[in-house]
Scaffold this active site. Structure first.
Site, PDB file in Angstrom:
ATOM      1  CE1 TYR A 160      -6.212 -37.079  11.205  1.00 15.37           C
ATOM      2  CE2 TYR A 160      -8.163 -36.224  10.136  1.00 15.37           C
ATOM      3  CZ  TYR A 160      -6.939 -36.845  10.060  1.00 15.37           C
ATOM      4  OH  TYR A 160      -6.427 -37.218   8.853  1.00 15.37           O
ATOM      5  CG  ASN A 183      -7.067 -39.651   1.669  1.00 17.63           C
ATOM      6  OD1 ASN A 183      -7.839 -38.781   2.077  1.00 17.63           O
ATOM      7  ND2 ASN A 183      -5.765 -39.597   1.865  1.00 17.63           N
ATOM      8  CG  HIS A 185      -8.544 -33.327   3.572  1.00 21.78           C
ATOM      9  ND1 HIS A 185      -8.966 -34.282   2.679  1.00 21.78           N
ATOM     10  CD2 HIS A 185      -7.366 -33.779   4.052  1.00 21.78           C
ATOM     11  CE1 HIS A 185      -8.079 -35.266   2.638  1.00 21.78           C
ATOM     12  NE2 HIS A 185      -7.098 -34.977   3.457  1.00 21.78           N
TER      13      HIS A 185
END
Ligand code: HDE
Length: 704
Positions: free
Chosen positions: A380, A166, A93
């Protein structure tokens, strides 16, 4: 504090002759080309230590033509900062576009959760959304065939909530341990460093062919969902099941969906490829232009709510991220609206430095046992540590909660806060008003887990083909054809025949007709055996909600029409058609053989937005061509004009034409159909422009 630097608004004034001052006195500046730089006219230019700078054009030299001195701390500070401007781009991304906005709750979920953002109707919460492609680097193009990230940071009253989703409701893999392999397979191949931002290569399809669990996602990836027309026209999905918890700790499962008010819309593959060349920033520019013009994109937030008992009756496991819950089984309930209404001030500070973590949830939300989600809950936070350089990334303004943050975490790289007092621990008796645990604090669902402690995949995750088949069977005929064409295109780029064959053997498990179409497209003489499985597909009822074409809104709102004109174009026709486009809520751009202005038949002047060669028809949803006879005759020799018409027709767009334009159509070999409308019939053109001319497709392309 903001770094106050020149905005560049006061540009240097050019003068005929600036005199070099051999003595280096500060009365005169010598810049490239003899520019005199205005001194004392705006905010003082300073070093990062706040020292005013007198000369930003010349480094310090030992003599007029002599060596540059190491002593020049101003030069060294400036260059050193520049050398370190880049931070590691996201491993996935990397290419993204961010926009600020607001979320407003319209329906309370107070029955299910204590989270204020989901219970306080009418409350407006600031948000920052970032849309992205997955595979390409930060400098790659906007329109490859790829999944789009749809990440929203909501600055709630109870801390930040990051819904990191998404534009597709399922994923390639069931277990986080496979993610690095999936991504390594799709990224540039390590020995050659290409292809960039493309799944059409051996390593990706090798991995997929050996990972049957990816077949459902592959159906989505090969559909037009991965070729969005605009980021304003994509859906968003949280994918995993999350939990809502009420005050008693009772849990209800929830899936989150964003639904674009402009409706879904996609491009065609050939169009996406050409847009990549014409405007690599197509999606970012589209978002920038629309948000700047006040055309704020909006999405409804909807939820699917279900209990453990409901889930037990599903013919699939909702903890498996390769499965979706059909809307026909659990309907969507719209609970709020997101409006994106403010472009960031600075791309790096906001869009690049924003750090999303699915683990950022406020009290009243919790996680399900989806093993993919659990891997993400780790990944993350970890990735931000290396990407943003340390554990204080939450202090960067775009990441900072809008509520007070108080705890005993200390120090670390780039610590911005200055805690006071001698206490940095809890419990303590020395700081009475220090941070303490709260009864309103985050609580986890009290679940009773039992079973075998092992590296194991649940039996309920074994069915890889039923939903892939359901997705394919739910599509309209043109959408099914596009999927077959995409598979043929991608697998044709694969050099190893055994990978192509294994993929077709999987497709036989999904749908025999699809497998046959792809095999024929790949020049296979005979079909390979179906891929061995203990769990062949079960037929599920089709879900029309999974279509794009069937769900397209009957609107031109938010779309763009290209109007190709020339000097001498019929002003009445141009005015009528542009008025009709505006009335339909769409934008138009005037294109002409030259930039500047064109003079229409009534001598009125029209500003030109784009020069023909640089503004091809792929940039628009429909085109109108209104030309003087002279201009039409000239454009018959102009490849850009012929391509403009041929592509508009080939991409199934409505075309409004006058007499001059018809000659161009003939030259391009275009045989008019119902989508080619007389420019005098503005209303007919608008109706045709609201959709693509799907009937035309078999006439312009040999599809599998
Ligand atoms: Fe991500 N993903 N992901 N992902 N993902 C990242 O985090 C990861 C997955 C998604 O605009 C990274 O900050 C793992 C699913 C978006 O900044 C990283 C797994 C979904 C974004 C990461 C997944 C997503 C990311 C890279 C499998 C849809 C961009 C940079 C377990 C629900 C957010 C970063 C933005 C970014 C890991 C799978 C969506 C490396 C390990 C499923 C939208 O942490």
């Amino acid at each position: 504090m903001a770094n106050e630097q020149s905005t560049g608004d006061s540009l240097p004034t050019k003068v005929a002759a600036a005199k070099p001052d051999p003595a280096g006195a500060l009365t005169t500046d010598v810049g490239n080309g003899g520019e005199l730089h205005q001194r004392d006219s705006g905010t003082p230019l300073t070093t990062n230590q706040g020292v005013p700078v007198s000369d930003n054009q010349n480094s310090l030299r030992a003599s007029t033509r002599g060596p540059t001195l190491l002593e020049d701390f101003i030069l060294r500070e400036k260059i050193t900062h520049f050398d370190h401007e880049r931070i590691p781009e996201r491993i996935v991304h990397a290419r993204g576009t961010g926009v600020h906005g607001v979320f407003e709750l319209t329906e309370s979920l107070a029955q299910y959760t204590t989270a204020k953002i989901l219970t306080e109707v009418g409350e407006k919460t600031e948000v920052f959304a970032r849309f992205s492609t997955v595979a390409g680097g930060a400098g790659s193009v906007d329109t490859p065939r790829d999944v789009r990230g749809f990440a929203v940071k909501m600055y709630t009253k109870e801390g930040n909530w990051d819904l990191v989703g998404n534009n597709i409701p399922v994923f390639f893999i069931q277990d986080a341990i496979k993610f690095p392999d999936l991504i390594h397979s799709v990224k540039m191949e390590p020995d050659r460093g290409f292809p960039q931002a493309a799944s059409a290569h051996d390593t990706f399809w090798d991995f997929i062919s050996l990972s049957p669990e990816s077949l459902h996602m592959i159906m989505w990836a090969m559909s037009d969902r991965t070729l969005p027309r605009s980021l304003r026209m994509i859906e968003g999905f949280g994918i995993h099941s999350f939990r809502l918890l009420d005050a008693q700790g009772k849990s209800t499962f929830v899936k989150f969906h964003w639904r674009p008010r402009l409706g879904l819309q996609s491009t065609l593959w050939d169009e996406a490829v050409k847009i990549a060349g014409a405007d690599p920033d197509f999606h970012r520019r589209d978002m920038f232009e629309n948000v700047s013009a006040g055309n704020f994109p909006e999405w409804d937030l909807a939820v699917q709510l279900f209990t453990e008992e409901d889930a037990a009756k599903f013919p699939f496991d909702h903890l498996d991220s390769t499965k979706l819950i059909p809307e026909e089984l659990i309907p969507l309930k719209v609970i709020g609206k997101m409006t994106l209404n403010r472009w960031p001030n600075n791309f790096f500070a906001e869009t690049e430095q924003v750090a999303f973590c699915p683990s950022h949830v406020p009290p009243g939300l919790d996680f399900s046992n989806d093993p993919l989600l659990h891997g993400r809950l780790h990944s993350y936070l970890d990735t931000q540590l290396s990407r943003l350089g340390g554990p204080n990334f939450h202090q960067i303004p775009i990441n900072a909660a809008k509520v007070p943050v108080s705890n005993n975490q200390r120090d670390g790289h780039m610590q911005m806060s200055q805690p006071v007092g001698r206490v940095a621990y809890e419990p303590n008796s020395l700081m009475k008003d220090g941070p303490r645990e709260s009864t309103r604090g985050f609580r986890s669902f009290a679940s009773a887990e039992n079973g075998t402690h092992a590296r194991i995949r649940s039996e309920t995750f074994a069915d890889h083909y039923s939903q892939a088949r359901m997705f394919f069977n739910s599509q309209t005929a043109p959408e099914q054809t596009h999927m077959a064409a995409a598979l043929v295109f991608e697998l044709s780029k694969v050099e190893h025949p055994h990978i192509r064959e294994t993929m077709v053997s999987h497709l036989r498990r999904v749908d025999e007709t699809l497998a046959q179409r792809v095999a024929t497209g790949l020049g296979m003489k005979k079909l390979p055996d179906p891929f061995p499985t203990d769990t062949p597909a079960e037929d599920m009822p089709p879900s029309p909600a999974l279509q794009i074409i069937g769900k397209m809104k009957d609107t031109l709102q938010g779309r763009a029409v290209g109007v190709l004109v020339s000097d001498g174009s019929d002003s009445a026709l141009v005015n009528a058609i542009t008025a009709a486009i505006t009335k339909a809520g769409a934008d138009f751009k005037i294109i002409a053989p030259h930039i500047g202005e064109v003079e229409l038949s009534d001598q009125s002047c029209l500003k030109v937005d784009g020069q023909l060669a640089g503004t091809p028809s792929v940039m628009f949803d429909a085109v109108a061509i209104i030309l003087s006879d002279d201009a039409a005759a000239k454009l018959l020799k102009e490849a850009a004009a012929i391509d403009f018409v041929r592509d508009a027709f080939g991409h199934l767009k409505a075309i409004a034409v006058d007499a001059g334009a018809k000659a161009l159509l003939d030259k391009a070999g275009v045989q008019a159909d119902a989508g080619v409308v007389d420019a005098g019939n503005a209303a007919g053109f608008i109706t045709a422009a609201k959709t693509r001319q799907w009937d035309r497709e078999p006439k312009v392309r040999n599809l599998p």
